[in-house]
Scaffold this motif. Structure first.
Motif, PDB file in Angstrom:
ATOM      1  N   VAL A   1       0.836  -1.206   0.000  1.00 60.28           N
ATOM      2  CA  VAL A   1       0.000   0.000   0.000  1.00 60.28           C
ATOM      3  C   VAL A   1       0.866   1.250   0.000  1.00 60.28           C
ATOM      4  O   VAL A   1       0.635   2.193  -0.773  1.00 60.28           O
ATOM      5  CB  VAL A   1      -0.946   0.004   1.218  1.00 60.28           C
ATOM      6  CG1 VAL A   1      -1.760   1.291   1.255  1.00 60.28           C
ATOM      7  CG2 VAL A   1      -1.866  -1.206   1.188  1.00 60.28           C
ATOM      8  N   LEU A   2       1.859   1.266   0.854  1.00 60.39           N
ATOM      9  CA  LEU A   2       2.733   2.433   0.948  1.00 60.39           C
ATOM     10  C   LEU A   2       3.525   2.644  -0.333  1.00 60.39           C
ATOM     11  O   LEU A   2       3.767   3.787  -0.751  1.00 60.39           O
ATOM     12  CB  LEU A   2       3.687   2.283   2.133  1.00 60.39           C
ATOM     13  CG  LEU A   2       3.037   2.351   3.522  1.00 60.39           C
ATOM     14  CD1 LEU A   2       4.075   2.118   4.602  1.00 60.39           C
ATOM     15  CD2 LEU A   2       2.335   3.691   3.731  1.00 60.39           C
ATOM     16  N   ALA A   3       3.937   1.566  -0.980  1.00 58.38           N
ATOM     17  CA  ALA A   3       4.690   1.691  -2.229  1.00 58.38           C
ATOM     18  C   ALA A   3       3.854   2.380  -3.295  1.00 58.38           C
ATOM     19  O   ALA A   3       4.345   3.257  -4.031  1.00 58.38           O
ATOM     20  CB  ALA A   3       5.150   0.314  -2.708  1.00 58.38           C
ATOM     21  N   ARG A   4       2.588   2.016  -3.396  1.00 57.02           N
ATOM     22  CA  ARG A   4       1.720   2.664  -4.378  1.00 57.02           C
ATOM     23  C   ARG A   4       1.540   4.148  -4.064  1.00 57.02           C
ATOM     24  O   ARG A   4       1.526   4.999  -4.969  1.00 57.02           O
ATOM     25  CB  ARG A   4       0.360   1.954  -4.423  1.00 57.02           C
ATOM     26  CG  ARG A   4       0.401   0.587  -5.098  1.00 57.02           C
ATOM     27  CD  ARG A   4      -0.998   0.046  -5.350  1.00 57.02           C
ATOM     28  NE  ARG A   4      -1.684  -0.348  -4.126  1.00 57.02           N
ATOM     29  CZ  ARG A   4      -1.609  -1.565  -3.588  1.00 57.02           C
ATOM     30  NH1 ARG A   4      -0.861  -2.507  -4.156  1.00 57.02           N
ATOM     31  NH2 ARG A   4      -2.276  -1.857  -2.483  1.00 57.02           N
ATOM     32  N   ALA A   5       1.417   4.466  -2.782  1.00 56.04           N
ATOM     33  CA  ALA A   5       1.258   5.866  -2.390  1.00 56.04           C
ATOM     34  C   ALA A   5       2.518   6.675  -2.702  1.00 56.04           C
ATOM     35  O   ALA A   5       2.439   7.792  -3.240  1.00 56.04           O
ATOM     36  CB  ALA A   5       0.928   5.951  -0.899  1.00 56.04           C
ATOM     37  N   ILE A   6       3.669   6.124  -2.385  1.00 58.31           N
ATOM     38  CA  ILE A   6       4.931   6.828  -2.637  1.00 58.31           C
ATOM     39  C   ILE A   6       5.168   6.994  -4.126  1.00 58.31           C
ATOM     40  O   ILE A   6       5.587   8.068  -4.598  1.00 58.31           O
ATOM     41  CB  ILE A   6       6.097   6.072  -1.975  1.00 58.31           C
ATOM     42  CG1 ILE A   6       5.987   6.177  -0.444  1.00 58.31           C
ATOM     43  CG2 ILE A   6       7.442   6.624  -2.451  1.00 58.31           C
ATOM     44  CD1 ILE A   6       6.986   5.329   0.308  1.00 58.31           C
ATOM     45  N   ASP A   7       4.906   5.956  -4.904  1.00 61.23           N
ATOM     46  CA  ASP A   7       5.137   6.033  -6.350  1.00 61.23           C
ATOM     47  C   ASP A   7       4.208   7.048  -7.002  1.00 61.23           C
ATOM     48  O   ASP A   7       4.563   7.663  -8.014  1.00 61.23           O
ATOM     49  CB  ASP A   7       4.954   4.658  -6.984  1.00 61.23           C
ATOM     50  CG  ASP A   7       6.025   3.674  -6.546  1.00 61.23           C
ATOM     51  OD1 ASP A   7       7.037   4.114  -5.976  1.00 61.23           O
ATOM     52  OD2 ASP A   7       5.828   2.459  -6.762  1.00 61.23           O
ATOM     53  N   HIS A   8       3.035   7.217  -6.424  1.00 61.51           N
ATOM     54  CA  HIS A   8       2.120   8.247  -6.916  1.00 61.51           C
ATOM     55  C   HIS A   8       2.642   9.639  -6.561  1.00 61.51           C
ATOM     56  O   HIS A   8       2.621  10.559  -7.390  1.00 61.51           O
ATOM     57  CB  HIS A   8       0.732   8.042  -6.304  1.00 61.51           C
ATOM     58  CG  HIS A   8      -0.182   9.211  -6.494  1.00 61.51           C
ATOM     59  ND1 HIS A   8      -0.889   9.426  -7.651  1.00 61.51           N
ATOM     60  CD2 HIS A   8      -0.494  10.259  -5.657  1.00 61.51           C
ATOM     61  CE1 HIS A   8      -1.601  10.544  -7.530  1.00 61.51           C
ATOM     62  NE2 HIS A   8      -1.386  11.060  -6.340  1.00 61.51           N
ATOM     63  N   ALA A   9       3.101   9.800  -5.323  1.00 61.59           N
ATOM     64  CA  ALA A   9       3.553  11.108  -4.853  1.00 61.59           C
ATOM     65  C   ALA A   9       4.885  11.516  -5.461  1.00 61.59           C
ATOM     66  O   ALA A   9       5.123  12.708  -5.702  1.00 61.59           O
ATOM     67  CB  ALA A   9       3.671  11.092  -3.330  1.00 61.59           C
TER      68      ALA A   9
END
Length: 232
Positions: A68-76
């Protein structure tokens, strides 16, 4: 160049918080820096928007999921984003004024606010997160720490402080705590302003301030002196 801050959090309503007021708030309105919040739950894939799970090996609490965090970071911060990626964590390297200055001189920062027992170590390694601590104590989450870090950085951005010299004559800037300050009235409850400060002799004033700074540092933060002495 505008300093761009992106904060990944479960509580975006906590921002800008105190950063929306005073110097930081005026600089935010003026576009000297920008602040974006990213809701981590938006990157969960189940209907409950789950961001955590039980720790591998057992134990109390929950751990924030790497996927979940990886998707958020890659988006940001898509590939090529030059901003450092920070994780506010009590086990991180203590935040020092030198690091604050380095961040203020850069393009901004992507800041992940941890919650629960912590973040899956694989995420930290896979996204090369820099763990940063604001002190040897535990907070309920990374949000207050992120606010502290950004406050320290934003005030050093060009044009934020009315007197640029203010940022150069503070605690930690020269490896010492800051000297005592005085202002009117001349006499307060029987205590007078030190004569040297009203002497008009700038050389004596500078020497006094230096001596007082060294004295305070020896009394309150002797841990700062060995590092400073090693630089001289």
């Amino acid at each position: 160049m505008t300093f761009r801050a992106t904060v990944l959090t479960l509580y975006p309503e906590m921002f800008p918080g105190s950063l929306g007021h005073s110097l930081a708030g005026r600089a935010l309105e003026a576009g000297t820096w920008s602040l974006e919040t990213v809701q981590i739950r938006d990157f969960a894939t189940d209907r409950h928007r789950t961001v955590d799970d039980t720790p591998a090996g057992g134990g109390a609490g929950m751990v924030m999921r790497a996927d979940v965090l990886a998707r958020a970071i890659d988006h940001a911060a898509p590939q090529g984003d030059p901003r450092p990626k920070l994780l506010m964590s009590p086990r991180g390297k203590p935040l020092a004024q030198a690091r604050v200055r380095a961040l203020a001189a850069g393009p901004g920062a992507v800041i992940l606010c941890g919650r629960f027992e912590g973040v899956d170590q694989r995420l930290i390694e896979a996204r090369a997160l820099e763990e940063v601590s604001v002190g040897d104590y535990i907070l309920s989450g990374g949000e207050p720490a992120a606010l502290t870090l950004l406050d320290a950085v934003v005030r050093l951005l060009p044009g934020v402080m009315g007197n640029e010299a203010s940022g150069e004559e503070e605690s930690f800037e020269g490896g010492l705590l800051e000297h005592p300050h005085y202002t009117r009235p001349q006499l307060f409850e029987g205590r007078a302003i030190p004569d040297v400060l009203t002497s008009g002799n700038h050389g004596r004033i500078a020497a006094w301030r230096r001596e007082e700074a060294e004295k305070l540092t020896r009394e309150r933060r002797p841990d700062l002196l060995p590092a400073r002495e090693g630089e001289e």
